[in-house]
Write a protein that holds these residues in place. Structure first.
Motif, PDB file in Angstrom:
ATOM      1  N   UNK A   1      56.163  36.227  37.377  1.00  0.00           N
ATOM      2  CA  UNK A   1      56.205  37.516  38.068  1.00  0.00           C
ATOM      3  C   UNK A   1      54.847  37.952  38.637  1.00  0.00           C
ATOM      4  N   UNK A   2      53.780  37.221  38.326  1.00  0.00           N
ATOM      5  CA  UNK A   2      52.460  37.592  38.826  1.00  0.00           C
ATOM      6  C   UNK A   2      51.709  38.491  37.870  1.00  0.00           C
ATOM      7  N   UNK A   3      52.418  39.374  37.218  1.00  0.00           N
ATOM      8  CA  UNK A   3      51.867  40.200  36.150  1.00  0.00           C
ATOM      9  C   UNK A   3      53.035  40.673  35.302  1.00  0.00           C
ATOM     10  N   UNK A   4      52.716  41.296  34.180  1.00  0.00           N
ATOM     11  CA  UNK A   4      53.771  41.701  33.255  1.00  0.00           C
ATOM     12  C   UNK A   4      54.159  43.161  33.471  1.00  0.00           C
ATOM     13  N   UNK A   5      55.100  43.351  34.360  1.00  0.00           N
ATOM     14  CA  UNK A   5      55.649  44.693  34.536  1.00  0.00           C
ATOM     15  C   UNK A   5      56.457  45.041  33.282  1.00  0.00           C
TER      16      UNK A   5
ATOM     17  N   UNK B   1      48.336  40.535  31.746  1.00  0.00           N
ATOM     18  CA  UNK B   1      48.068  41.655  32.650  1.00  0.00           C
ATOM     19  C   UNK B   1      49.313  42.517  32.822  1.00  0.00           C
ATOM     20  N   UNK B   2      49.178  43.764  32.440  1.00  0.00           N
ATOM     21  CA  UNK B   2      50.306  44.683  32.565  1.00  0.00           C
ATOM     22  C   UNK B   2      50.234  45.480  33.875  1.00  0.00           C
ATOM     23  N   UNK B   3      49.219  45.186  34.676  1.00  0.00           N
ATOM     24  CA  UNK B   3      49.079  45.787  36.007  1.00  0.00           C
ATOM     25  C   UNK B   3      48.909  44.646  37.007  1.00  0.00           C
ATOM     26  N   UNK B   4      49.265  44.871  38.271  1.00  0.00           N
ATOM     27  CA  UNK B   4      49.049  43.814  39.270  1.00  0.00           C
ATOM     28  C   UNK B   4      47.574  43.413  39.318  1.00  0.00           C
ATOM     29  N   UNK B   5      47.323  42.135  39.532  1.00  0.00           N
ATOM     30  CA  UNK B   5      45.941  41.641  39.605  1.00  0.00           C
ATOM     31  C   UNK B   5      45.665  41.137  41.018  1.00  0.00           C
ATOM     32  N   UNK B   6      44.405  41.157  41.438  1.00  0.00           N
ATOM     33  CA  UNK B   6      44.072  40.652  42.762  1.00  0.00           C
ATOM     34  C   UNK B   6      44.289  39.137  42.810  1.00  0.00           C
ATOM     35  N   UNK B   7      44.306  38.548  44.013  1.00  0.00           N
ATOM     36  CA  UNK B   7      44.536  37.105  44.122  1.00  0.00           C
ATOM     37  C   UNK B   7      43.589  36.285  43.247  1.00  0.00           C
TER      38      UNK B   7
ATOM     39  N   UNK C   1      35.312  43.944  48.040  1.00  0.00           N
ATOM     40  CA  UNK C   1      35.601  45.124  48.858  1.00  0.00           C
ATOM     41  C   UNK C   1      36.966  45.063  49.510  1.00  0.00           C
ATOM     42  N   UNK C   2      37.403  43.845  49.843  1.00  0.00           N
ATOM     43  CA  UNK C   2      38.722  43.671  50.472  1.00  0.00           C
ATOM     44  C   UNK C   2      39.852  43.534  49.458  1.00  0.00           C
ATOM     45  N   UNK C   3      39.537  43.635  48.176  1.00  0.00           N
ATOM     46  CA  UNK C   3      40.573  43.553  47.145  1.00  0.00           C
ATOM     47  C   UNK C   3      41.068  42.145  46.878  1.00  0.00           C
ATOM     48  N   UNK C   4      40.311  41.143  47.332  1.00  0.00           N
ATOM     49  CA  UNK C   4      40.737  39.752  47.130  1.00  0.00           C
ATOM     50  C   UNK C   4      40.220  39.178  45.815  1.00  0.00           C
TER      51      UNK C   4
END
Ligand code: FES
Length: 154
Positions: A36-40, A69-75, A107-110
Motif C-alpha cells: 500500500x506504500x504506507x500503513x493507513x 510508516x503510518x503516514x504517506x512517505x515521499x518517494x 524542497x520538491x517533496x521528493x
C-alpha cells in the motif's frame, strides 16, 4: 479493500509458518506497507484481520517501529542512524551533507531526510542510512557523494 489479493495470500501463508499467529504480525505489516506504500488505518486493520489479531495490537506495532510508516512517505525516505557508534563516525555530518546536496529534491517533496535513534545493527559499518528498504553502509565522503548523486537523479 486496501491490500491486494496477492498480499493477503502472502500474509496468510506467513501466518501458517508460525506456531503463534501473532508472531506473523510484524512481517505481515511490512508486506502490507510494501503493497500500500504506507500503513493507513485500513491497511493495518486488514493485515490484523488476516493475521487474526485485534486491530489495536497491529496499530500499536505499526506506531512503535520507525521502519513502519503510518503516514504517506515521499518517494525517497532517507533515515540516518544517529545512535552512538554512527554519531561518533559522523552521522550529523552525513545528515548535513544530505540536506545540503539534496536541497532541491527536499524542497520538491521528493526526498525526506530523517534521523533515528534506532540502531540498524551494523555499527561496525557506520555511519549508515536506510534509503527506502536499502541499507547504505560506510557512508564516508565518497560514498555519500555517490548516494546524493543517485538520489538527485531519481
Ligand atoms: S549505531 Fe548506527 S548501525 Fe548501530
Amino acid at each position: 479493500m486496501t491490500l491486494t489479493d496477492q498480499t493477503r495470500a502472502a500474509i496468510q501463508k506467513l501466518v501458517s509458518t508460525y506456531p503463534e499467529r501473532r508472531t506473523a504480525l510484524l512481517p505481515a505489516l511490512k508486506l502490507a506497507q510494501t503493497d500500500a506504500g504506507y500503513l493507513s488505518r485500513e491497511a493495518i486493520a486488514e493485515a490484523a484481520d488476516v493475521v487474526g489479531v485485534p486491530h489495536s495490537a497491529a496499530l500499536e506495532l505499526a506506531e512503535f517501529y520507525t521502519m513502519l510508516h503510518t503516514e504517506p512517505v515521499p518517494p525517497a525516505l532517507v533515515v540516518v542512524c544517529a545512535q552512538l557508534p554512527c554519531a561518533l563516525r559522523g552521522a550529523e555530518e552525513l545528515v548535513r551533507d544530505l540536506r545540503a546536496g539534496l536541497r532541491e529534491q527536499i524542497g520538491n517533496g521528493l526526498v525526506e531526510i530523517e534521523r533515528t535513534s534506532e540502531c540498524f545493527g551494523a555499527c561496525h559499518r557506520a555511519p549508515m542510512a536506510r534509503v527506502g528498504a536499502t541499507y547504505c553502509e560506510n557512508l564516508d565522503q565518497e560514498r555519500r557523494r555517490t548516494l546524493i548523486q543517485e538520489l538527485a537523479k531519481a
